[in-house]
Write a protein that holds these residues in place. Structure first.
Motif, PDB file in Angstrom:
ATOM      1  N   VAL A 234       6.097 -12.818  52.137  1.00  0.00           N
ATOM      2  CA  VAL A 234       7.003 -13.529  53.038  1.00  0.00           C
ATOM      3  C   VAL A 234       8.453 -13.291  52.614  1.00  0.00           C
ATOM      4  N   CYS A 235       9.268 -12.853  53.572  1.00  0.00           N
ATOM      5  CA  CYS A 235      10.699 -12.675  53.366  1.00  0.00           C
ATOM      6  C   CYS A 235      11.428 -13.838  54.020  1.00  0.00           C
ATOM      7  N   SER A 236      12.356 -14.445  53.292  1.00  0.00           N
ATOM      8  CA  SER A 236      13.144 -15.567  53.826  1.00  0.00           C
ATOM      9  C   SER A 236      12.243 -16.647  54.407  1.00  0.00           C
ATOM     10  N   PRO A 237      11.376 -17.251  53.586  1.00  0.00           N
ATOM     11  CA  PRO A 237      10.384 -18.204  54.106  1.00  0.00           C
ATOM     12  C   PRO A 237      11.033 -19.428  54.749  1.00  0.00           C
ATOM     13  N   ALA A 238      10.408 -19.888  55.826  1.00  0.00           N
ATOM     14  CA  ALA A 238      10.962 -21.012  56.595  1.00  0.00           C
ATOM     15  C   ALA A 238      11.099 -22.277  55.751  1.00  0.00           C
TER      16      ALA A 238
END
Length: 326
Positions: free
Chosen positions: A193-197
């Motif tokens: 996951v990139c830039s996880p919410a």
């Protein structure tokens, strides 16, 4: 005609891609074994088997992306994903980690293996190594190569090549980025996951809306402007006397016009990025590229700007494909 490889982040997107004319769909399990490990996306085991059956019944293939790097001591999760992909009837697995490639070659020799873009294999020597050591049949090339470089690679290898033609761009060779893990502790290459919410925060301030990722301010937008998702590499920063998109502009790759050149370069398959996108997005992009491939096969010109409204920031680029040194 070159193979069209299309994204599916959900069972509904898989069905939409097949019905829109995708020859091949790629998807992943709902865990950290794939690089789009976002809440609400991906497939459980029953959904994967049903998706493969749906695609096969309509003449399409399914590839399962198991393209993150296992964490020490947790290899069993990735090994089980490979076994379950084979059980589901998947046509191939997309792998990046050298240990997983070795495991798949030894324990699942009948399961076709593709080398993920996350392996960042960008020269004939390393691609030939993966082919000889692990029997890979296809390599997904990183988005840092020109068309001429792709042609040169194809002259020296004996495996298929797959290249991206539409969707989001990264600022670095895939598999080599540490920005997200620096800011949030969650790595796209290991946690998927990139830039996880869970690390995103929006705050109303006097000047408008401020978007932060892991405590870092990524964007400030006026009240009447749309607020983009705070991804580090596409943030607005001040460097010297300039403020703007220092690393990467908000823009999408669109290589529609390069389809004839990519065919001449020996490319086997064209890949669309976007497993986190809606089924409507997937269907429209698939239909557009299927039409472009059919036009190329018939000797007709490529369609012009058919996907402009689906591009990030309503702007498109051919990325590294046509770049020259300045």
């Amino acid at each position: 005609m070159m193979e069209l490889v299309c994204p599916a982040g959900t069972p509904a997107a898989l069905r939409a891609a097949v019905e829109a004319g995708a020859q091949t769909i790629y998807c992943g399990f709902a865990d950290e074994t794939n690089a789009r490990n976002f809440p609400g996306l991906n497939f459980d085991r029953d959904e994967m088997a049903a998706g493969v059956a749906f695609a096969h019944a309509r003449g399409s293939k399914v590839l399962v992306a198991i393209n993150t790097f296992p964490q020490a001591g947790a290899e069993a999760i990735w090994h089980r994903a490979i076994a379950d992909a084979e059980t589901s009837g998947a046509d191939a697995v997309i792998l990046a980690d050298i240990g997983l490639l070795a495991h798949a070659a030894e324990n699942h020799p009948g399961l076709r293996r593709h080398l993920s873009v996350q392996a960042a294999a960008a020269n004939p020597d390393v691609i030939n190594f993966y082919a000889e050591a692990f029997g890979i049949k296809r390599v997904v090339l990183p988005r840092v190569l020109t068309v001429d470089e792709i042609a040169a690679i194809n002259r020296e290898i004996d495996v298929e090549t797959e290249v991206f033609v539409f969707g989001g761009l990264c600022v670095m060779a895939e598999g080599r980025c540490s920005l997200s893990s620096y800011a949030t502790g969650r790595s796209p290459n290991m946690n998927g996951v990139c830039s996880p919410a869970s690390h995103v925060a929006y705050t109303e301030e006097p000047g408008g809306l401020t978007a932060r990722l892991g405590g870092f301010t990524i964007h400030r937008t006026a009240r009447d402007q749309p607020a983009p998702y705070p991804t580090l590499c596409k943030g607005c920063f001040t460097s010297g006397d300039q403020t703007g998109h220092v690393f990467e502009d908000a823009v999408s790759l669109d290589a529609t016009q390069l389809i004839p050149a990519l065919a001449r370069a020996g490319v086997t398959a064209l890949k669309i990025e976007g497993r986190q996108r809606s089924r409507a997005y997937v269907a429209e992009v698939v239909r557009s590229f299927r039409a472009a491939l059919e036009a190329h096969a018939a000797g007709r010109p490529m369609p012009q700007a058919a996907l402009a409204k689906l591009s990030e920031g309503q702007a498109a680029t051919t990325g590294a494909y046509a770049k020259t040194w300045r």
